[in-house]
Structures are given as structure tokens and as C-alpha cells.
Design a protein around this motif. Sequence first.
Motif, mmCIF file in Angstrom:
data_model
loop_
_atom_site.group_PDB
_atom_site.id
_atom_site.type_symbol
_atom_site.label_atom_id
_atom_site.label_comp_id
_atom_site.label_asym_id
_atom_site.label_seq_id
_atom_site.Cartn_x
_atom_site.Cartn_y
_atom_site.Cartn_z
ATOM 1 N N ALA A 184 64.273 124.117 19.171
ATOM 2 C CA ALA A 184 64.613 124.176 17.755
ATOM 3 C C ALA A 184 64.662 122.790 17.110
ATOM 4 N N GLY A 185 64.530 121.732 17.920
ATOM 5 C CA GLY A 185 64.602 120.377 17.375
ATOM 6 C C GLY A 185 66.016 119.916 17.116
ATOM 7 N N ALA A 186 67.005 120.591 17.699
ATOM 8 C CA ALA A 186 68.404 120.222 17.500
ATOM 9 C C ALA A 186 68.856 119.118 18.447
ATOM 10 N N VAL A 187 68.041 118.821 19.451
ATOM 11 C CA VAL A 187 68.336 117.750 20.400
ATOM 12 C C VAL A 187 67.011 117.118 20.799
ATOM 13 N N ALA A 188 67.049 115.828 21.144
ATOM 14 C CA ALA A 188 65.802 115.101 21.424
ATOM 15 C C ALA A 188 65.114 115.571 22.699
ATOM 16 N N GLY A 189 65.896 115.934 23.718
ATOM 17 C CA GLY A 189 65.282 116.309 24.986
ATOM 18 C C GLY A 189 66.166 117.208 25.813
ATOM 19 N N CYS A 190 65.563 117.814 26.826
ATOM 20 C CA CYS A 190 66.260 118.742 27.721
ATOM 21 C C CYS A 190 65.629 118.629 29.103
ATOM 22 N N PHE A 191 66.443 118.704 30.136
ATOM 23 C CA PHE A 191 65.900 118.734 31.498
ATOM 24 C C PHE A 191 66.827 119.525 32.413
ATOM 25 N N SER A 192 66.148 120.124 33.466
ATOM 26 C CA SER A 192 64.746 119.977 33.849
ATOM 27 C C SER A 192 63.984 121.230 33.438
ATOM 28 N N MET A 193 62.777 121.053 32.881
ATOM 29 C CA MET A 193 61.996 122.150 32.314
ATOM 30 C C MET A 193 60.661 122.291 33.026
ATOM 31 N N ALA A 194 60.123 123.498 32.988
ATOM 32 C CA ALA A 194 58.791 123.765 33.528
ATOM 33 C C ALA A 194 57.961 124.460 32.459
ATOM 34 N N ASP A 195 56.653 124.478 32.647
ATOM 35 C CA ASP A 195 55.746 125.018 31.641
ATOM 36 C C ASP A 195 56.019 126.498 31.378
ATOM 37 N N ALA A 196 55.936 126.873 30.103
ATOM 38 C CA ALA A 196 56.101 128.266 29.693
ATOM 39 C C ALA A 196 55.459 128.423 28.323
ATOM 40 N N PRO A 197 54.864 129.587 28.035
ATOM 41 C CA PRO A 197 54.169 129.783 26.757
ATOM 42 C C PRO A 197 55.018 129.498 25.530
ATOM 43 N N GLU A 198 56.316 129.837 25.588
ATOM 44 C CA GLU A 198 57.158 129.659 24.397
ATOM 45 C C GLU A 198 57.418 128.195 24.055
ATOM 46 N N LEU A 199 57.101 127.286 24.988
ATOM 47 C CA LEU A 199 57.308 125.859 24.730
ATOM 48 C C LEU A 199 56.141 125.226 23.981
ATOM 49 N N HIS A 200 55.002 125.869 23.998
ATOM 50 C CA HIS A 200 53.800 125.298 23.409
ATOM 51 C C HIS A 200 54.005 124.988 21.930
ATOM 52 N N GLY A 201 53.671 123.756 21.546
ATOM 53 C CA GLY A 201 53.815 123.333 20.162
ATOM 54 C C GLY A 201 55.221 122.944 19.765
ATOM 55 N N LYS A 202 56.164 123.053 20.681
ATOM 56 C CA LYS A 202 57.556 122.739 20.378
ATOM 57 C C LYS A 202 58.130 121.651 21.286
ATOM 58 N N VAL A 203 57.636 121.597 22.514
ATOM 59 C CA VAL A 203 58.163 120.652 23.505
ATOM 60 C C VAL A 203 57.018 119.924 24.177
ATOM 61 N N ARG A 204 57.164 118.624 24.362
ATOM 62 C CA ARG A 204 56.176 117.835 25.089
ATOM 63 C C ARG A 204 56.858 117.198 26.295
ATOM 64 N N PHE A 205 56.250 117.317 27.447
ATOM 65 C CA PHE A 205 56.848 116.816 28.675
ATOM 66 C C PHE A 205 56.593 115.326 28.867
ATOM 67 N N ALA A 206 57.419 114.720 29.720
ATOM 68 C CA ALA A 206 57.187 113.350 30.164
ATOM 69 C C ALA A 206 55.901 113.306 30.986
#
Length: 264
Positions: free
Chosen positions: A80-102
Motif C-alpha cells: 500500500a506504500g505505507a512503509v518503505a520496505g518489508c522483509f522477508s518476501m518472496a515473489d507472488a503475483p499480487e506484488l507485481h507493480g507494487k514491490v521491487r526486491f533488492a
Amino acid sequence: MSRFSYRIVKRLVLVALASLHLAGAAAPIELMVEDAAAPWSNSDGSGYANDVVLAAFAAAHADVKLVVVPYARCKTYVMAGAVAGCFSMADAPELHGKVRFADVPLFLAYPRFFHNTSHPVAARGLADLAPGTRVAVVNGYEYPPEVMRLEQHGVRLVAARSEAANLKKLAAGRVDLVLAMMDDLKTDQVLLYEAQVEGVAFAFQSAPQGSYLGFSLTHPDGERARTLFNSGYATIVANGVKRAIDRKWNLPAQTAQGTAAKER
């Protein structure tokens, strides 16, 4: 105004401006971290992944604040853009266009399935699971695509808050399998001991996936934080700090290999 008074006022203004600049620069980048992913990220804010993240930002001369929360909240906030980052994450369709990984995963996770030894599952792979099989997963976790496709074949994915809670359900016969994301630190023995369950054993494993620090594509600090982390991570790999953290947590060398950055 005398020249002396002018100099004093000018100096006070410069000091005030410098103070404002330092106050702004000192504001830490806020990241959320899961509270139930021992030993990578623990409920008390400790963990291997936490150490790596903090060391990388320190090497990049950036202050960060880690907020320990349930993973579902961590994921929701970064999407939602309410925080700069989150960990630990893995690829998932709902992240596309919203989250970019290190650029590099913090660690690799291995999907391992456990069954009740009193009611063992005959399957030795995902393709063997019969329709109606109840597989316990963790709410909000990202799993490999082949796992998520199981529901298309009649397998039931039953979500709960944690792997420990799922293992208790398995021991009680309320589900048929538990999917636990394992790694080089979280062994079967550690998982089962922490869940305090008996009559549960390993059944089979599927292909591994990377676990990353994910950055919001809409938060104002998201891309800056990603750039700082990537730079700092490269520094701690080069200067030996990363390897020292590996040794502290008894992690084998070269566990997480670099991969190209992806926009999720």
C-alpha cells in the motif's frame, strides 16, 4: 544593526538551518519485519536477516528503524506504500507493480511438507496430492507458483497465523500436511521443537525460492532505500561483515547467491 550583531544573527540562522537539515537527515527509514520467522527474524527484533539489513544500511551511512509485525501486516503495508520496505518476501503475483526486491536475496527458502505419522500421506511430490488434501499454509506468505496452483486441482490450502500453529493442527489431525518454508538455519528439528509437537515427520520437499527485502514502489523512501541497501550490501560482502554475520548465525558461506533485481 551593528556589524557585530549582524554576524551573531547570521550565525544563529546558519546554526538553525544546519539543525533543521540534520533533523531531516536523521529521520530513519522505516522498514517492517516479520515477527515469527525464527531464526531469520524473531519477535524480539533479533535475527540473521535483521542483522544483515541493519549492517547494510549502516555501511551505506543510513539510519533505519525496524518495526516488528505479523507478516500479513508487513506485506499489506509495503504493497500500500505505507512503509518503505518489508522483509522477508518472496515473489507472488499480487506484488507485481507494487514491490521491487533488492538485487540479492537475504536467504533461500525450501518448501518442505510434513505429515502426521499416524495418518501418513502417500504423496512424494506436489503432483501426487489427491483432491481434497488439506495443506496448511501461513496467512500472507508467498509460496512458489506450483504450490498456489494446487487449488486448481482440488487441494485445499488452509491458512493460519504461523507454522507452529499449523503443526499443532497437524498433530491434532485437523489437516493432512503442513507446508513450512525451511532454510539453512531453520532445520526440521528446530521447527518441531519450537512447535512442541509429536507424531509429525517430514514427507517431501519442492524447489527452493529466494527471500528478499522488498521495497515499495509508491512510498517516497522506497527506491532510495533500495539503492542504499544494494550499495551497503555490496560493501558488507566486500569488507567481510556479511561473512561475520554468517558465522555468528552458523550459516554456511555463499548460501544466498546474487540474482538480478526484479520489479514485483
